[in-house]
Design a protein around this motif. Structure first.
Motif, PDB file in Angstrom:
ATOM      1  N   LEU A 120       0.882  -1.137  -0.075  1.00 27.18           N
ATOM      2  CA  LEU A 120      -0.202  -0.045  -0.078  1.00 27.18           C
ATOM      3  C   LEU A 120       0.822   1.173  -0.076  1.00 27.18           C
ATOM      4  O   LEU A 120       1.762   1.218   0.744  1.00 27.18           O
ATOM      5  N   ILE A 121       0.373   2.204  -0.688  1.00 33.39           N
ATOM      6  CA  ILE A 121       1.263   3.510  -0.925  1.00 33.39           C
ATOM      7  C   ILE A 121       0.280   4.543  -0.821  1.00 33.39           C
ATOM      8  O   ILE A 121      -0.550   4.715  -1.668  1.00 33.39           O
ATOM      9  N   GLY A 122       0.262   5.471   0.193  1.00 30.19           N
ATOM     10  CA  GLY A 122      -0.594   6.471   0.542  1.00 30.19           C
ATOM     11  C   GLY A 122       0.052   7.951  -0.338  1.00 30.19           C
ATOM     12  O   GLY A 122       1.374   8.110  -0.075  1.00 30.19           O
ATOM     13  N   ILE A 123      -0.772   8.320  -1.147  1.00 25.07           N
ATOM     14  CA  ILE A 123      -0.135   9.726  -1.557  1.00 25.07           C
ATOM     15  C   ILE A 123      -0.547  10.883  -0.669  1.00 25.07           C
ATOM     16  O   ILE A 123      -1.597  10.883  -0.120  1.00 25.07           O
ATOM     17  N   ARG A 124       0.488  11.645  -0.303  1.00 23.73           N
ATOM     18  CA  ARG A 124       0.336  12.683   0.401  1.00 23.73           C
ATOM     19  C   ARG A 124      -0.783  13.593  -0.118  1.00 23.73           C
ATOM     20  O   ARG A 124      -0.754  13.961  -1.127  1.00 23.73           O
ATOM     21  N   THR A 125      -1.559  14.230   0.807  1.00 27.34           N
ATOM     22  CA  THR A 125      -1.687  14.236   2.440  1.00 27.34           C
ATOM     23  C   THR A 125      -2.638  13.097   2.718  1.00 27.34           C
ATOM     24  O   THR A 125      -2.326  12.290   3.433  1.00 27.34           O
ATOM     25  N   LEU A 183       3.554  -0.579   4.034  1.00 27.32           N
ATOM     26  CA  LEU A 183       2.884   0.714   3.861  1.00 27.32           C
ATOM     27  C   LEU A 183       3.902   1.752   3.608  1.00 27.32           C
ATOM     28  O   LEU A 183       4.787   1.778   4.294  1.00 27.32           O
ATOM     29  N   GLY A 184       3.837   2.521   2.458  1.00 24.16           N
ATOM     30  CA  GLY A 184       4.755   3.374   1.965  1.00 24.16           C
ATOM     31  C   GLY A 184       4.079   4.757   1.926  1.00 24.16           C
ATOM     32  O   GLY A 184       2.632   4.935   2.068  1.00 24.16           O
ATOM     33  N   ILE A 185       4.731   6.063   1.900  1.00 25.46           N
ATOM     34  CA  ILE A 185       4.146   7.166   1.682  1.00 25.46           C
ATOM     35  C   ILE A 185       4.832   7.915   0.595  1.00 25.46           C
ATOM     36  O   ILE A 185       6.008   7.798   0.482  1.00 25.46           O
ATOM     37  N   GLY A 230      -3.969  10.599   1.349  1.00 30.34           N
ATOM     38  CA  GLY A 230      -4.299   9.231   1.201  1.00 30.34           C
ATOM     39  C   GLY A 230      -3.179   8.455   2.211  1.00 30.34           C
ATOM     40  O   GLY A 230      -3.390   7.188   2.399  1.00 30.34           O
ATOM     41  N   VAL A 231      -2.467   9.141   2.897  1.00 26.84           N
ATOM     42  CA  VAL A 231      -1.437   8.548   3.802  1.00 26.84           C
ATOM     43  C   VAL A 231      -2.520   7.760   4.971  1.00 26.84           C
ATOM     44  O   VAL A 231      -2.220   6.646   5.369  1.00 26.84           O
ATOM     45  N   PRO A 232      -3.187   8.632   5.853  1.00 26.30           N
ATOM     46  CA  PRO A 232      -3.886   7.891   6.929  1.00 26.30           C
ATOM     47  C   PRO A 232      -5.097   7.007   6.215  1.00 26.30           C
ATOM     48  O   PRO A 232      -5.189   5.775   6.953  1.00 26.30           O
ATOM     49  N   LEU A 233      -5.534   7.159   4.972  1.00 33.27           N
ATOM     50  CA  LEU A 233      -6.407   6.224   4.471  1.00 33.27           C
ATOM     51  C   LEU A 233      -5.596   4.653   4.329  1.00 33.27           C
ATOM     52  O   LEU A 233      -6.483   3.704   4.478  1.00 33.27           O
ATOM     53  N   ALA A 234      -4.429   5.018   3.447  1.00 25.68           N
ATOM     54  CA  ALA A 234      -3.660   3.865   3.283  1.00 25.68           C
ATOM     55  C   ALA A 234      -3.176   3.055   4.679  1.00 25.68           C
ATOM     56  O   ALA A 234      -3.390   1.800   4.539  1.00 25.68           O
ATOM     57  N   SER A 235      -3.022   3.723   5.869  1.00 24.81           N
ATOM     58  CA  SER A 235      -2.822   2.965   6.987  1.00 24.81           C
ATOM     59  C   SER A 235      -3.958   2.313   7.510  1.00 24.81           C
ATOM     60  O   SER A 235      -3.969   1.318   8.046  1.00 24.81           O
ATOM     61  N   ARG A 236      -5.280   3.084   7.292  1.00 26.92           N
ATOM     62  CA  ARG A 236      -6.417   2.385   7.782  1.00 26.92           C
ATOM     63  C   ARG A 236      -6.644   1.197   7.076  1.00 26.92           C
ATOM     64  O   ARG A 236      -7.303   0.050   7.525  1.00 26.92           O
ATOM     65  N   LEU A 237      -6.531   1.045   5.666  1.00 27.94           N
ATOM     66  CA  LEU A 237      -6.796   0.053   4.974  1.00 27.94           C
ATOM     67  C   LEU A 237      -5.629  -1.202   5.476  1.00 27.94           C
ATOM     68  O   LEU A 237      -5.935  -2.232   5.432  1.00 27.94           O
ATOM     69  N   GLN A 238      -4.426  -0.609   5.788  1.00 31.57           N
ATOM     70  CA  GLN A 238      -3.497  -1.659   6.254  1.00 31.57           C
ATOM     71  C   GLN A 238      -4.188  -2.330   7.496  1.00 31.57           C
ATOM     72  O   GLN A 238      -3.791  -3.579   7.443  1.00 31.57           O
ATOM     73  N   GLU A 239      -4.700  -1.704   8.283  1.00 33.35           N
ATOM     74  CA  GLU A 239      -5.145  -2.167   9.692  1.00 33.35           C
ATOM     75  C   GLU A 239      -6.206  -3.046   9.156  1.00 33.35           C
ATOM     76  O   GLU A 239      -6.470  -4.271   9.728  1.00 33.35           O
ATOM     77  N   LYS A 240      -7.194  -2.707   8.547  1.00 38.11           N
ATOM     78  CA  LYS A 240      -8.264  -3.720   8.119  1.00 38.11           C
ATOM     79  C   LYS A 240      -7.788  -5.009   7.284  1.00 38.11           C
ATOM     80  O   LYS A 240      -8.526  -5.944   7.611  1.00 38.11           O
ATOM     81  N   ILE A 241      -6.921  -4.638   6.259  1.00 37.76           N
ATOM     82  CA  ILE A 241      -6.306  -5.886   5.539  1.00 37.76           C
ATOM     83  C   ILE A 241      -5.571  -6.783   6.655  1.00 37.76           C
ATOM     84  O   ILE A 241      -5.787  -8.093   6.599  1.00 37.76           O
TER      85      ILE A 241
END
Length: 179
Positions: free
Chosen positions: A36-41, A64-66, A43-54
């Motif tokens: 998962l790679i979140g696009i700043r700004t 997880l990357g930024i 997209g980063v917390p949303l990618a983190s939340r997806l990481q947790e749910k997965i």
């Protein structure tokens, strides 16, 4: 003050992200070779939340990357004289991985195009998929998300504002209309 309409509550955002996590896992037959790679700004917390749910669903953590796309934007020279470049942090190889790019809103597609350009500096993924919380239409480029939390019809001069507790202290999505 712009008139606003509430599009998503905190609970609706959480449900949408849970659905998207399940769709990502289903389409990729698990989370093997997935990053998962979140696009700043936003997209980063949303990618983190997806990481947790997965991780809750699959029992394993997806890397997880930024990604900061500031210098890859085609409009940065028009926006500001000195762009503020923030850290890009992708501490894993992307070669032969399925990269899920995550952003809060897709509008014209130009942010995603910049992210694709930036990502190529890190290697050659096997596949790149796009997950966005809100698709508001009005594309200027032929880019479509693979996973969408909410599709909303907007006018070009309206603005979709995704508020995230990690940044704004609360979770909600609002549509702002010009007065």
């Amino acid at each position: 003050m712009m008139p606003t309409s509430l599009l998503m509550t905190e609970k609706e955002m959480s449900r949408a992200l849970s659905r998207m996590a399940h769709q990502i896992i289903e389409r990729n037959k698990g989370c093997q070779d997935l990053v998962l790679i979140g696009i700043r700004t936003g997209g980063v917390p949303l990618a983190s939340r997806l990481q947790e749910k997965i991780q809750e669903i699959e029992g394993r953590q997806v890397p997880l990357g930024i990604l900061d796309i500031t210098l890859y934007r085609d409009d940065w020279s028009l926006a500001v004289q000195q762009p503020v470049v923030r850290e890009t942090k992708i501490p894993f190889p992307v070669d032969n991985k399925t990269v899920i790019l995550v952003d809060d809103v897709i509008f014209t597609g130009r942010t995603v195009r910049a992210a694709l350009d930036a990502l190529t500096d890190f290697g050659r993924p096997r596949r790149i998929e796009l997950a966005v919380l809100v698709d508001r239409g009005h594309r200027e480029l032929p880019i479509q998300p693979d996973y969408v939390g909410l599709t909303v019809t907007t006018l070009p001069d309206e603005h979709v504002n995704v508020r995230l507790r990690e940044i704004d202290g609360q979770d909600e999505v609002v549509l702002e209309r010009p007065s």
